[in-house]
Design a protein around this motif. Structure first.
Motif, PDB file in Angstrom:
ATOM      1  N   GLU A   1       1.043  -1.244   0.282  1.00  0.00           N
ATOM      2  CA  GLU A   1      -0.007  -0.141   0.093  1.00  0.00           C
ATOM      3  C   GLU A   1       0.711   1.157   0.023  1.00  0.00           C
ATOM      4  O   GLU A   1       0.357   2.396  -0.369  1.00  0.00           O
ATOM      5  CB  GLU A   1      -0.832  -0.153   1.231  1.00  0.00           C
ATOM      6  N   ASP A   2       1.945   1.277   0.038  1.00  0.00           N
ATOM      7  CA  ASP A   2       2.882   2.364   0.468  1.00  0.00           C
ATOM      8  C   ASP A   2       3.287   2.885  -0.945  1.00  0.00           C
ATOM      9  O   ASP A   2       3.635   4.138  -1.226  1.00  0.00           O
ATOM     10  CB  ASP A   2       4.503   1.935   0.914  1.00  0.00           C
ATOM     11  N   VAL A   3       3.193   1.875  -2.142  1.00  0.00           N
ATOM     12  CA  VAL A   3       3.337   2.366  -3.607  1.00  0.00           C
ATOM     13  C   VAL A   3       2.425   3.543  -3.887  1.00  0.00           C
ATOM     14  O   VAL A   3       2.690   4.433  -4.348  1.00  0.00           O
ATOM     15  CB  VAL A   3       3.166   1.098  -4.315  1.00  0.00           C
ATOM     16  N   GLY A   4       1.031   3.292  -3.380  1.00  0.00           N
ATOM     17  CA  GLY A   4       0.206   4.299  -3.836  1.00  0.00           C
ATOM     18  C   GLY A   4       0.135   5.433  -2.833  1.00  0.00           C
ATOM     19  O   GLY A   4       0.066   6.759  -3.474  1.00  0.00           O
ATOM     20  N   ARG A   5       0.730   5.340  -1.635  1.00  0.00           N
ATOM     21  CA  ARG A   5       0.517   6.380  -0.892  1.00  0.00           C
ATOM     22  C   ARG A   5       1.673   7.399  -1.323  1.00  0.00           C
ATOM     23  O   ARG A   5       1.540   8.608  -1.316  1.00  0.00           O
ATOM     24  CB  ARG A   5       1.017   6.115   0.578  1.00  0.00           C
ATOM     25  N   ALA A   6       2.966   6.572  -1.587  1.00  0.00           N
ATOM     26  CA  ALA A   6       4.148   7.561  -2.048  1.00  0.00           C
ATOM     27  C   ALA A   6       3.816   8.234  -3.235  1.00  0.00           C
ATOM     28  O   ALA A   6       4.288   9.384  -3.592  1.00  0.00           O
ATOM     29  CB  ALA A   6       5.408   6.629  -2.264  1.00  0.00           C
ATOM     30  N   THR A   7       3.088   7.801  -4.073  1.00  0.00           N
ATOM     31  CA  THR A   7       2.790   8.300  -5.470  1.00  0.00           C
ATOM     32  C   THR A   7       1.877   9.545  -5.130  1.00  0.00           C
ATOM     33  O   THR A   7       2.301  10.612  -5.685  1.00  0.00           O
ATOM     34  CB  THR A   7       2.065   7.382  -6.099  1.00  0.00           C
ATOM     35  N   VAL A   8       0.935   9.419  -4.337  1.00  0.00           N
ATOM     36  CA  VAL A   8       0.168  10.705  -4.271  1.00  0.00           C
ATOM     37  C   VAL A   8       0.692  11.909  -3.359  1.00  0.00           C
ATOM     38  O   VAL A   8       0.629  12.828  -3.755  1.00  0.00           O
ATOM     39  CB  VAL A   8      -1.497  10.228  -3.682  1.00  0.00           C
ATOM     40  N   LEU A   9       1.292  11.288  -2.457  1.00  0.00           N
ATOM     41  CA  LEU A   9       1.926  12.196  -1.178  1.00  0.00           C
ATOM     42  C   LEU A   9       2.844  13.066  -2.217  1.00  0.00           C
ATOM     43  O   LEU A   9       3.028  14.289  -2.069  1.00  0.00           O
ATOM     44  CB  LEU A   9       2.426  11.626  -0.278  1.00  0.00           C
ATOM     45  N   GLY A  10       3.806  12.244  -2.815  1.00  0.00           N
ATOM     46  CA  GLY A  10       4.842  13.095  -3.739  1.00  0.00           C
ATOM     47  C   GLY A  10       4.275  13.959  -4.763  1.00  0.00           C
ATOM     48  O   GLY A  10       4.847  15.072  -4.669  1.00  0.00           O
ATOM     49  N   PHE A  11       3.156  13.616  -5.463  1.00  0.00           N
ATOM     50  CA  PHE A  11       2.525  14.355  -6.420  1.00  0.00           C
ATOM     51  C   PHE A  11       2.119  15.654  -5.970  1.00  0.00           C
ATOM     52  O   PHE A  11       2.440  16.880  -6.099  1.00  0.00           O
ATOM     53  CB  PHE A  11       1.686  13.663  -7.190  1.00  0.00           C
ATOM     54  N   LEU A  12       1.403  15.681  -5.026  1.00  0.00           N
ATOM     55  CA  LEU A  12       0.555  16.756  -4.375  1.00  0.00           C
ATOM     56  C   LEU A  12       1.587  17.725  -3.665  1.00  0.00           C
ATOM     57  O   LEU A  12       1.423  19.060  -4.004  1.00  0.00           O
ATOM     58  CB  LEU A  12      -0.267  16.206  -3.429  1.00  0.00           C
ATOM     59  N   GLY A  13       2.826  17.388  -3.143  1.00  0.00           N
ATOM     60  CA  GLY A  13       3.787  18.473  -2.832  1.00  0.00           C
ATOM     61  C   GLY A  13       4.442  18.879  -3.862  1.00  0.00           C
ATOM     62  O   GLY A  13       4.811  20.041  -3.708  1.00  0.00           O
ATOM     63  N   VAL A  14       4.759  18.187  -4.810  1.00  0.00           N
ATOM     64  CA  VAL A  14       5.642  18.874  -5.981  1.00  0.00           C
ATOM     65  C   VAL A  14       4.751  19.776  -6.898  1.00  0.00           C
ATOM     66  O   VAL A  14       5.123  20.757  -7.195  1.00  0.00           O
ATOM     67  CB  VAL A  14       6.127  17.688  -7.113  1.00  0.00           C
ATOM     68  N   LEU A  15       3.303  19.523  -6.815  1.00  0.00           N
ATOM     69  CA  LEU A  15       2.490  20.142  -7.562  1.00  0.00           C
ATOM     70  C   LEU A  15       2.264  21.753  -7.027  1.00  0.00           C
ATOM     71  O   LEU A  15       2.345  22.645  -7.609  1.00  0.00           O
ATOM     72  CB  LEU A  15       1.071  19.563  -7.845  1.00  0.00           C
ATOM     73  N   ALA A  16       2.100  21.582  -5.656  1.00  0.00           N
ATOM     74  CA  ALA A  16       2.161  23.072  -5.054  1.00  0.00           C
ATOM     75  C   ALA A  16       3.437  23.767  -5.120  1.00  0.00           C
ATOM     76  O   ALA A  16       3.429  24.908  -5.383  1.00  0.00           O
ATOM     77  CB  ALA A  16       1.999  22.477  -3.340  1.00  0.00           C
ATOM     78  N   LEU A  17       4.715  23.164  -5.124  1.00  0.00           N
ATOM     79  CA  LEU A  17       5.840  23.764  -5.395  1.00  0.00           C
ATOM     80  C   LEU A  17       6.065  24.268  -6.633  1.00  0.00           C
ATOM     81  O   LEU A  17       6.430  25.438  -6.906  1.00  0.00           O
ATOM     82  CB  LEU A  17       6.951  22.616  -5.053  1.00  0.00           C
ATOM     83  N   PHE A  18       5.721  23.617  -7.877  1.00  0.00           N
ATOM     84  CA  PHE A  18       5.834  24.020  -9.197  1.00  0.00           C
ATOM     85  C   PHE A  18       5.055  25.237  -9.521  1.00  0.00           C
ATOM     86  O   PHE A  18       5.083  26.083 -10.172  1.00  0.00           O
ATOM     87  CB  PHE A  18       5.486  22.834  -9.951  1.00  0.00           C
ATOM     88  N   ALA A  19       3.696  24.922  -9.002  1.00  0.00           N
ATOM     89  CA  ALA A  19       2.696  26.245  -9.249  1.00  0.00           C
ATOM     90  C   ALA A  19       3.159  27.644  -8.582  1.00  0.00           C
ATOM     91  O   ALA A  19       3.065  28.484  -9.135  1.00  0.00           O
ATOM     92  CB  ALA A  19       1.194  25.649  -8.976  1.00  0.00           C
ATOM     93  N   SER A  20       3.724  27.273  -7.367  1.00  0.00           N
ATOM     94  CA  SER A  20       4.307  28.248  -6.638  1.00  0.00           C
ATOM     95  C   SER A  20       5.567  29.210  -7.159  1.00  0.00           C
ATOM     96  O   SER A  20       5.569  30.296  -7.341  1.00  0.00           O
ATOM     97  CB  SER A  20       4.706  28.085  -5.153  1.00  0.00           C
ATOM     98  N   VAL A  21       6.392  28.283  -7.682  1.00  0.00           N
ATOM     99  CA  VAL A  21       7.501  29.005  -8.435  1.00  0.00           C
ATOM    100  C   VAL A  21       6.934  29.760  -9.756  1.00  0.00           C
ATOM    101  O   VAL A  21       7.525  30.727  -9.924  1.00  0.00           O
ATOM    102  CB  VAL A  21       8.469  27.806  -8.915  1.00  0.00           C
ATOM    103  N   THR A  22       5.954  28.986 -10.579  1.00  0.00           N
ATOM    104  CA  THR A  22       5.652  29.758 -11.638  1.00  0.00           C
ATOM    105  C   THR A  22       5.021  31.046 -11.269  1.00  0.00           C
ATOM    106  O   THR A  22       5.121  32.054 -11.886  1.00  0.00           O
ATOM    107  CB  THR A  22       4.627  28.847 -12.191  1.00  0.00           C
ATOM    108  N   LEU A  23       3.780  31.272 -10.636  1.00  0.00           N
ATOM    109  CA  LEU A  23       3.172  32.109 -10.356  1.00  0.00           C
ATOM    110  C   LEU A  23       3.678  33.464  -9.576  1.00  0.00           C
ATOM    111  O   LEU A  23       3.570  34.527  -9.952  1.00  0.00           O
ATOM    112  CB  LEU A  23       1.872  31.883  -9.650  1.00  0.00           C
ATOM    113  N   LEU A  24       4.641  32.957  -8.660  1.00  0.00           N
ATOM    114  CA  LEU A  24       5.468  34.054  -7.829  1.00  0.00           C
ATOM    115  C   LEU A  24       6.230  34.813  -8.733  1.00  0.00           C
ATOM    116  O   LEU A  24       6.619  35.888  -8.719  1.00  0.00           O
ATOM    117  CB  LEU A  24       5.947  33.532  -6.589  1.00  0.00           C
TER     118      LEU A  24
END
Length: 466
Positions: free
Chosen positions: A230-253
């Motif tokens: 079950e860690d496979v799916g959890r790692a996928t979603v956790l990693g994605f959401l964190g990176v999405l927030a980071l990428f969008a922040s870098v772009t818009l700011l």
């Protein structure tokens, strides 16, 4: 693989949720994030960027959910991207998925070396934009240096990646914090609109967003090493959401720091130019150092994943038998050699490219689309609950849209890369005394081969460029 080898893998190579999440983050946070300000400024304004991140974020989140669901529903399938394509659509599409994913990872790794040498080119003129003879020669030496380090073992390399992931996030987070504190509402409002129809602005960002999100399937690829499935799916979603927030922040700011026209002309890595404009020279130095650490970490993660896909495909008799060889550390040594060899070959090709970084970035994204589309298609084919079907359908629509957004030129270049891969498929079939192609497989091969021929003609005539 022998029973002893299997036992060794089981007892010595199990990875925790934290380490697998770091693999996902480490795979996605590489060269792409450092090029976002300029790449988005050249394509669109604030409004278009918001819409683009909503589309890309939602689409990639659907893919992340697909990988999460498949990891739980099909725990017997390892090296997710390749295995799902094979299970859903047969051996030849599965082979193409494995080969394309592997080739995408290799070309992406080339873009990392190009950007590192381009960054260092500010201090060492001989490196130029990362594709001079000196830059390529030094990059090749580094490729094989990493190769021998990874040979020491997957678990050891993964532990190194976890440390590097933390280290490379520091300058990116500092960038976001500083730009948030110094936010200029006037500049942000002035950059609200881009040039041309909004739809075309958004489309122009799509391959960029694919490139920065490559690696969302990182935990799925390493499913055979998971301590708990079950860690496979959890790692996928956790990693994605964190990176999405980071990428969008870098772009818009970034739109709140400099005029759009000025960002369009920044040297890559453009994050360095943005931060330098806000805090001075030390900002550019911070980002440049962060880029080198980040890219080296991403290179490590992607090399591991590329070799893993070849190894698992060979173990399942879908690649030549020599690719299943492991060394005493449990590292897929033969697959790693082929991976390092292709990276070296593409580095040589960049000597003839006018803009090596942009070329490798877009080709990497284009090559990844087939594996993603087939994985999403398999999830849709499996059916399930209403939510599972809806998520899979949205993932299919998103990846199909990306194929359209990639454009004809990069689809043809993808065929040029895919077609020679059939040689490995032919070797595998011959090893098992089987017929080369079924009628359906032959049709698929002829379509890809025709695309490759058109692509080569396009390269010769200038219609297709590198």
């Amino acid at each position: 693989m022998s029973a002893a080898d299997t036992s060794a893998t089981t007892t010595t190579q199990k990875l925790s949720l934290t380490t697998m999440t770091a693999m996902v983050v480490g795979s996605m946070v590489g060269a792409g994030v450092f090029s976002l300000p300029r790449n988005f400024a050249q394509a669109t304004g604030v409004l278009g960027a918001v819409v683009a991140w909503v589309i890309a974020g939602a689409g990639m989140l659907m893919l992340a959910f697909v990988f999460q669901s498949l990891a739980v529903r099909k725990p017997d399938l390892n090296a997710g991207v390749y295995a799902y394509a094979k299970a859903g659509f047969g051996e030849f599409p599965g082979f193409f998925s494995a080969f394309g994913y592997w080739a995408s990872a290799c070309v992406g790794n080339v873009s990392y070396w190009v950007l590192i040498k381009s960054t260092l080119g500010a201090l060492v003129p001989g490196f130029g934009e990362g594709n001079t003879l000196l830059a390529v020669a030094v990059s090749i030496v580094c490729v094989w240096g990493f190769h021998f380090m990874i040979l020491r073992g997957v678990k050891e390399a993964a532990a190194i990646n976890r440390i590097v992931t933390v280290a490379k996030l520091v300058p990116i987070v500092l960038f976001v914090v500083i730009l948030a504190i110094t936010f200029k509402s006037g500049a942000f409002h002035a950059n609200l609109w881009g040039d041309g129809p909004l739809w075309e602005q958004i489309r122009a960002t799509m391959l960029v967003t694919v490139f920065v999100f490559l690696g969302v399937e990182g935990a799925s690829v390493y499913s055979r090493y998971a301590r708990r499935r079950e860690d496979v799916g959890r790692a996928t979603v956790l990693g994605f959401l964190g990176v999405l927030a980071l990428f969008a922040s870098v772009t818009l700011l970034s739109y709140a720091a400099l005029p759009k026209a000025r960002m369009e002309g920044l040297r890559q890595p453009s994050m360095a130019g943005v931060l330098e404009a806000v805090v001075g020279t030390w900002g550019a130095v911070l980002i440049s150092v962060g880029l080198i650490v980040s890219v080296l970490g991403a290179y490590l993660a992607w090399t591991l994943m590329a070799a893993e896909v070849l190894f698992v495909a060979a173990r399942d008799d879908d690649m030549p038998a020599f690719l299943r060889r492991e060394n005493r550390h449990g590292t897929p040594a033969a697959a790693l050699v082929l991976t390092s060899a292709l990276i070296t070959a593409v580095l040589v090709v960049t000597l003839f490219s006018d803009d090596a970084f942009t070329f490798t970035l877009k080709l990497t994204s284009a090559l990844s689309l087939v594996p993603y589309l087939l994985a999403a298609g398999y999830a849709l084919k499996l059916g399930g609950s209403g939510t599972q079907v809806l998520v899979a359908a949205l993932a299919v629509l998103y990846t199909a849209f990306l194929v359209f957004a990639a454009g004809l030129e990069f689809l043809l270049l993808s065929c040029v890369v895919y077609a020679p891969g059939a040689i490995l498929f032919a070797i595998t079939r011959r090893e098992h005394g089987r017929r080369l192609f079924s009628p359906a497989e032959l049709v698929l091969f002829l379509i890809v081969a025709a695309g490759a021929v058109v692509g080569i003609i396009g390269l010769a005539t200038g219609f297709v460029t590198i």
